[in-house]
Design a protein around this motif. Sequence first.
Motif, mmCIF file in Angstrom:
data_model
loop_
_atom_site.group_PDB
_atom_site.id
_atom_site.type_symbol
_atom_site.label_atom_id
_atom_site.label_comp_id
_atom_site.label_asym_id
_atom_site.label_seq_id
_atom_site.Cartn_x
_atom_site.Cartn_y
_atom_site.Cartn_z
ATOM 1 N N VAL A 48 0.795 -1.329 0.090
ATOM 2 C CA VAL A 48 -0.104 -0.029 -0.055
ATOM 3 C C VAL A 48 0.781 1.176 -0.044
ATOM 4 N N GLY A 49 2.025 1.360 0.945
ATOM 5 C CA GLY A 49 2.804 2.524 0.883
ATOM 6 C C GLY A 49 3.598 3.011 -0.394
ATOM 7 N N LEU A 50 4.104 1.440 -0.904
ATOM 8 C CA LEU A 50 4.559 1.763 -2.340
ATOM 9 C C LEU A 50 3.815 2.240 -3.327
ATOM 10 N N ALA A 51 2.555 1.695 -3.254
ATOM 11 C CA ALA A 51 1.465 2.144 -4.510
ATOM 12 C C ALA A 51 1.132 3.511 -4.077
ATOM 13 N N GLY A 52 1.014 4.018 -3.039
ATOM 14 C CA GLY A 52 0.837 5.364 -2.861
ATOM 15 C C GLY A 52 2.016 6.395 -3.246
ATOM 16 N N HIS A 53 3.107 6.064 -2.666
ATOM 17 C CA HIS A 53 4.477 6.657 -3.202
ATOM 18 C C HIS A 53 4.563 6.789 -4.850
ATOM 19 N N LEU A 54 4.179 5.742 -5.709
ATOM 20 C CA LEU A 54 4.321 5.804 -6.934
ATOM 21 C C LEU A 54 3.243 6.581 -7.605
ATOM 22 N N VAL A 55 1.988 6.599 -7.027
ATOM 23 C CA VAL A 55 0.827 7.479 -7.522
ATOM 24 C C VAL A 55 1.382 8.974 -7.132
ATOM 25 N N SER A 56 2.076 9.126 -6.168
ATOM 26 C CA SER A 56 2.456 10.716 -5.983
ATOM 27 C C SER A 56 3.729 10.877 -6.785
ATOM 28 N N VAL A 57 4.582 10.212 -6.991
ATOM 29 C CA VAL A 57 5.561 10.303 -8.100
ATOM 30 C C VAL A 57 5.000 10.631 -9.370
ATOM 31 N N ALA A 58 4.151 9.810 -9.829
ATOM 32 C CA ALA A 58 3.474 10.103 -11.205
ATOM 33 C C ALA A 58 2.720 11.224 -11.373
ATOM 34 N N GLY A 59 2.020 11.689 -10.275
ATOM 35 C CA GLY A 59 1.144 12.876 -10.214
ATOM 36 C C GLY A 59 2.004 14.087 -10.316
ATOM 37 N N ALA A 60 3.129 14.070 -9.472
ATOM 38 C CA ALA A 60 4.107 15.210 -9.530
ATOM 39 C C ALA A 60 4.755 15.411 -10.702
ATOM 40 N N MET A 61 4.864 14.306 -11.607
ATOM 41 C CA MET A 61 5.643 14.314 -12.849
ATOM 42 C C MET A 61 4.821 14.907 -13.864
ATOM 43 N N ILE A 62 3.557 14.746 -13.872
ATOM 44 C CA ILE A 62 2.229 14.976 -14.705
ATOM 45 C C ILE A 62 2.202 16.462 -14.633
ATOM 46 N N ALA A 63 1.989 16.730 -13.248
ATOM 47 C CA ALA A 63 1.821 18.323 -13.111
ATOM 48 C C ALA A 63 2.658 18.905 -13.448
ATOM 49 N N PHE A 64 4.090 18.736 -13.097
ATOM 50 C CA PHE A 64 5.313 19.778 -13.572
ATOM 51 C C PHE A 64 5.411 19.813 -14.983
ATOM 52 N N ALA A 65 5.190 18.520 -15.579
ATOM 53 C CA ALA A 65 5.235 18.402 -17.016
ATOM 54 C C ALA A 65 4.221 19.506 -17.865
ATOM 55 N N ALA A 66 3.010 19.487 -17.314
ATOM 56 C CA ALA A 66 1.973 20.204 -17.935
ATOM 57 C C ALA A 66 2.299 21.782 -17.549
ATOM 58 N N GLN A 67 2.882 21.942 -16.560
ATOM 59 C CA GLN A 67 2.925 23.349 -16.169
ATOM 60 C C GLN A 67 4.152 24.008 -17.143
ATOM 61 N N SER A 78 -6.291 15.902 -21.716
ATOM 62 C CA SER A 78 -6.842 16.587 -20.436
ATOM 63 C C SER A 78 -7.066 17.858 -20.687
ATOM 64 N N ARG A 79 -8.159 18.623 -20.357
ATOM 65 C CA ARG A 79 -8.135 20.118 -20.583
ATOM 66 C C ARG A 79 -7.417 20.600 -19.149
ATOM 67 N N ASN A 80 -7.213 19.925 -18.315
ATOM 68 C CA ASN A 80 -6.423 20.425 -16.876
ATOM 69 C C ASN A 80 -5.402 19.333 -16.443
ATOM 70 N N PRO A 81 -4.295 19.017 -17.396
ATOM 71 C CA PRO A 81 -3.346 18.069 -16.531
ATOM 72 C C PRO A 81 -2.787 18.490 -15.442
ATOM 73 N N THR A 82 -2.641 19.647 -15.085
ATOM 74 C CA THR A 82 -1.989 20.084 -13.711
ATOM 75 C C THR A 82 -2.701 19.947 -12.574
ATOM 76 N N PHE A 83 -4.013 20.068 -12.768
ATOM 77 C CA PHE A 83 -4.771 19.828 -11.747
ATOM 78 C C PHE A 83 -4.960 18.256 -11.496
ATOM 79 N N LEU A 84 -4.970 17.442 -12.609
ATOM 80 C CA LEU A 84 -4.985 16.029 -12.440
ATOM 81 C C LEU A 84 -3.900 15.714 -12.005
ATOM 82 N N GLY A 85 -2.608 15.918 -12.266
ATOM 83 C CA GLY A 85 -1.402 15.567 -11.693
ATOM 84 C C GLY A 85 -1.205 15.811 -10.182
#
Length: 208
Positions: A84-103, A131-138
């Motif tokens: 569970v902890g690993l899954a949460g961490h990987l989701v966080s990393v993916a989200g941060a990468m998507i949000a930053f790339a979109a910005q 996505s119209r809002n990939p930063t918010f999604l990330g």
Amino acid sequence: MLTPFGWAGLAVLALYLAAFFWAGALAARAAGRSIWLFGRATGRDRLAAFGFRAAFALALFGPLVGLALPNSDPLWAETAGVAVGLAGHLVSVAGAMIAFAAQVAMGASWRVGVEAGAVGTFVSGGLYDISRNPTFLGQFLLLAGLAIAIPSLPTLAALVIFWASAAAQIRSEESILAQTLGAPYRDYLARVPRWIGPAQPDRVTPIA
């Protein structure tokens, strides 16, 4: 105590916020003007601006309070499964990468907040084609992953507050962008989902 994945999630959030402000400063320099529009927000937009700040503050500092007062939080878990902890961490990393790339993809068109007359060049390719809002999604994925890695009232509240704030902000942005950019943006609204999904050209409707 926080698990190693919990600490890693907080580190990802802190690094993302640092990158967010750094990229924002670069965008402001490229645009030749301030891109921080929340200071002039009113009504619903001001509430959304406060909500964004509260969400990230809760996510970053709430778990640290939980360390001091673990018995005050019914969701706080002293230990969490590795999977569970690993899954949460990987989701966080993916989200941060998507949000930053979109910005970064927005370049000089990047804005924090929305204001009539302060709209940059229309960007619709890359992540913005699914996505119209990939930063918010990330950012949502980043906070969701943290809530999985660190189950607690602050991380859950941060996720809910962020979602409500993003929903309000998106409505304001879409209204102003439709008025400013006209038919091309209205076609974009019809073609690309608000959150995520493949572009669908066949959904484009004519503008009266």
